[in-house]
Scaffold this motif. Structure first.
Motif, PDB file in Angstrom:
ATOM      1  N   GLU A  58      -4.022  -1.331 -54.850  1.00  0.00           N
ATOM      2  CA  GLU A  58      -4.058  -2.448 -55.588  1.00  0.00           C
ATOM      3  C   GLU A  58      -3.167  -3.117 -54.154  1.00  0.00           C
ATOM      4  OE1 GLU A  58      -2.943  -5.632 -57.677  1.00  0.00           O
ATOM      5  OE2 GLU A  58      -4.551  -4.028 -57.819  1.00  0.00           O
ATOM      6  N   LEU A  59      -2.246  -2.137 -53.490  1.00  0.00           N
ATOM      7  CA  LEU A  59      -1.701  -2.147 -52.533  1.00  0.00           C
ATOM      8  C   LEU A  59      -1.987  -2.865 -50.586  1.00  0.00           C
ATOM      9  CD1 LEU A  59       1.142   0.186 -52.836  1.00  0.00           C
ATOM     10  CD2 LEU A  59       1.671  -2.511 -53.176  1.00  0.00           C
ATOM     11  N   PHE A  60      -3.694  -2.767 -51.034  1.00  0.00           N
ATOM     12  CA  PHE A  60      -4.165  -2.164 -49.602  1.00  0.00           C
ATOM     13  C   PHE A  60      -4.935  -3.832 -49.603  1.00  0.00           C
ATOM     14  CE2 PHE A  60      -8.170   0.266 -47.941  1.00  0.00           C
ATOM     15  CZ  PHE A  60      -7.479  -1.179 -46.109  1.00  0.00           C
ATOM     16  N   TYR A  61      -4.372  -4.283 -48.035  1.00  0.00           N
ATOM     17  CA  TYR A  61      -5.802  -5.428 -47.838  1.00  0.00           C
ATOM     18  C   TYR A  61      -6.792  -6.528 -48.643  1.00  0.00           C
ATOM     19  CZ  TYR A  61      -9.495  -6.790 -44.725  1.00  0.00           C
ATOM     20  OH  TYR A  61     -10.713  -8.243 -44.597  1.00  0.00           O
ATOM     21  N   ALA A  67      -0.071  -7.011 -45.044  1.00  0.00           N
ATOM     22  CA  ALA A  67      -0.821  -6.779 -44.233  1.00  0.00           C
ATOM     23  C   ALA A  67      -0.470  -5.248 -43.795  1.00  0.00           C
ATOM     24  CB  ALA A  67      -1.097  -7.633 -43.169  1.00  0.00           C
ATOM     25  N   VAL A  68       1.039  -4.912 -44.050  1.00  0.00           N
ATOM     26  CA  VAL A  68       1.912  -3.664 -43.188  1.00  0.00           C
ATOM     27  C   VAL A  68       1.416  -2.514 -43.839  1.00  0.00           C
ATOM     28  CG1 VAL A  68       2.443  -5.083 -41.488  1.00  0.00           C
ATOM     29  CG2 VAL A  68       3.618  -4.445 -43.693  1.00  0.00           C
ATOM     30  N   ILE A  69       0.531  -2.347 -45.486  1.00  0.00           N
ATOM     31  CA  ILE A  69       0.641  -1.171 -46.289  1.00  0.00           C
ATOM     32  C   ILE A  69      -0.656   0.149 -46.046  1.00  0.00           C
ATOM     33  CG2 ILE A  69       0.263  -0.631 -48.764  1.00  0.00           C
ATOM     34  CD1 ILE A  69       3.206  -1.639 -48.217  1.00  0.00           C
ATOM     35  N   PRO A 218       7.035 -13.465 -43.546  1.00  0.00           N
ATOM     36  CA  PRO A 218       6.316 -12.399 -44.555  1.00  0.00           C
ATOM     37  C   PRO A 218       4.430 -12.147 -43.788  1.00  0.00           C
ATOM     38  CG  PRO A 218       7.721 -13.706 -45.865  1.00  0.00           C
ATOM     39  CD  PRO A 218       6.952 -13.996 -44.740  1.00  0.00           C
ATOM     40  N   PRO A 219       4.267 -10.694 -43.990  1.00  0.00           N
ATOM     41  CA  PRO A 219       2.658 -10.309 -42.935  1.00  0.00           C
ATOM     42  C   PRO A 219       1.808 -10.544 -44.951  1.00  0.00           C
ATOM     43  CG  PRO A 219       4.296  -8.708 -43.329  1.00  0.00           C
ATOM     44  CD  PRO A 219       4.583 -10.253 -43.112  1.00  0.00           C
ATOM     45  N   ILE A 220       1.386 -11.573 -45.177  1.00  0.00           N
ATOM     46  CA  ILE A 220       0.551 -11.787 -46.418  1.00  0.00           C
ATOM     47  C   ILE A 220      -0.752 -12.473 -45.225  1.00  0.00           C
ATOM     48  CG2 ILE A 220       0.405 -12.858 -49.160  1.00  0.00           C
ATOM     49  CD1 ILE A 220       2.874 -10.529 -48.551  1.00  0.00           C
ATOM     50  N   ILE A 244      -0.564  -1.604 -38.692  1.00  0.00           N
ATOM     51  CA  ILE A 244      -1.498  -1.215 -39.057  1.00  0.00           C
ATOM     52  C   ILE A 244      -2.486  -0.241 -38.907  1.00  0.00           C
ATOM     53  CG2 ILE A 244      -3.853  -2.595 -39.614  1.00  0.00           C
ATOM     54  CD1 ILE A 244      -1.746  -5.096 -39.484  1.00  0.00           C
ATOM     55  N   HIS A 245      -2.832   0.813 -38.923  1.00  0.00           N
ATOM     56  CA  HIS A 245      -3.522   1.816 -39.271  1.00  0.00           C
ATOM     57  C   HIS A 245      -5.261   1.990 -39.466  1.00  0.00           C
ATOM     58  CE1 HIS A 245      -0.325   3.181 -36.745  1.00  0.00           C
ATOM     59  NE2 HIS A 245       0.538   3.100 -37.615  1.00  0.00           N
ATOM     60  N   TYR A 246      -5.394   1.106 -40.327  1.00  0.00           N
ATOM     61  CA  TYR A 246      -6.300   1.500 -41.187  1.00  0.00           C
ATOM     62  C   TYR A 246      -7.138   0.046 -40.545  1.00  0.00           C
ATOM     63  CZ  TYR A 246      -4.625  -3.229 -43.431  1.00  0.00           C
ATOM     64  OH  TYR A 246      -4.257  -4.782 -43.258  1.00  0.00           O
TER      65      TYR A 246
END
Length: 248
Positions: A58-61, A67-69, A218-220, A244-246
């Protein structure tokens, strides 16, 4: 005649109001930690095993999300594992969480949010302990009344909430399911996913508000399904590529 669906709607609403009343300070504390991490160019990670991992997804992408989750998605703990019962076995495996955590490029000053309803299984506790050893702030989303009624499966005999820096209670029922039907022994209607999503999105909203007050955009994410969304998101990913590592 009982209206169980109406009962479920009302029950989820009651839990949401209880969370709003009792957990808002903890939500704000979590948002402050997120805000500081983004301001200081640190990384944010999220983890949950099996159904608890739905909150990480839910938090991711996603549109409207940060964007930074960075999700910690161990494939053996996700619901596409076959046989799916393996997820239950592996989240109880001592030391497995340490192996998972060792695979991510976490550093001191980073943040980790872990979702576990019972908070009793070793995988989440080992990840939390490993994160704290490395200097991360650990935020735990759990069900405190549930967790306090069960025994830890970790060698330390600790539950997840006992090793956290910030604890957010989802205020749910014991066993998570919430509605008792006449003629059915086990309860039905879990609430942790609905309430968990409400909580983590509240953290995101408050984080974005905090950043704006600091003069930081905010990086939204925008939706990728609106005109211009792809270009906007590509620029966002590039601007925050070091956090961001994904994408690798």
């Amino acid at each position: 005649m009982s209206d169980y669906v109406n009962d479920y709607f009302n029950h989820v609403q009651q839990i949401a109001l209880q969370v709003k009343k009792s957990q808002i300070d903890n939500i704000n504390d979590a948002a402050h930690v997120f805000t500081e991490a983004i301001k200081n160019k640190c990384c944010i990670y999220a983890f949950g095993a099996s159904h608890a991992g739905i909150i990480t997804e839910e938090l991711f992408y996603r549109t409207g999300g940060l964007a930074v989750i960075n999700p910690i998605l161990s494939s053996s703990l996700m619901l596409n594992t076959r046989p799916v019962t393996m997820t239950s076995q592996l989240e109880r495996l001592a030391g497995f969480g340490k192996i998972i955590f060792s695979s991510i490029p976490a550093e001191k000053g980073d943040v980790l949010l872990i979702h576990s309803v019972s908070g009793r299984n070793p995988v989440s506790i080992d990840i939390a302990l490993s994160a704290k050893e490395k200097g991360l702030t650990v935020i735990v989303l759990t069900n405190l009344s549930y967790s306090k009624k069960v025994n830890s499966r970790h060698t330390s005999n600790k539950k997840l909430y006992e090793v956290a820096d910030i604890v957010i209670d989802n205020c749910g029922d014991f066993e998570d399911s919430s509605i008792k039907l006449s003629g059915l022994e086990q309860k039905i209607g879990p609430t942790s996913t609905a309430i968990g999503s409400l909580i983590v999105n509240s953290i995101v909203i408050k984080t974005a508000d905090n950043l704006l007050k600091l003069g930081i955009s905010p990086p939204i994410f925008h939706s990728a399904n609106v005109d211009g969304g792809d270009a906007f998101n590509e620029l966002l990913l590039n601007n925050y590529k070091d956090n961001i590592h994904y994408m690798m």
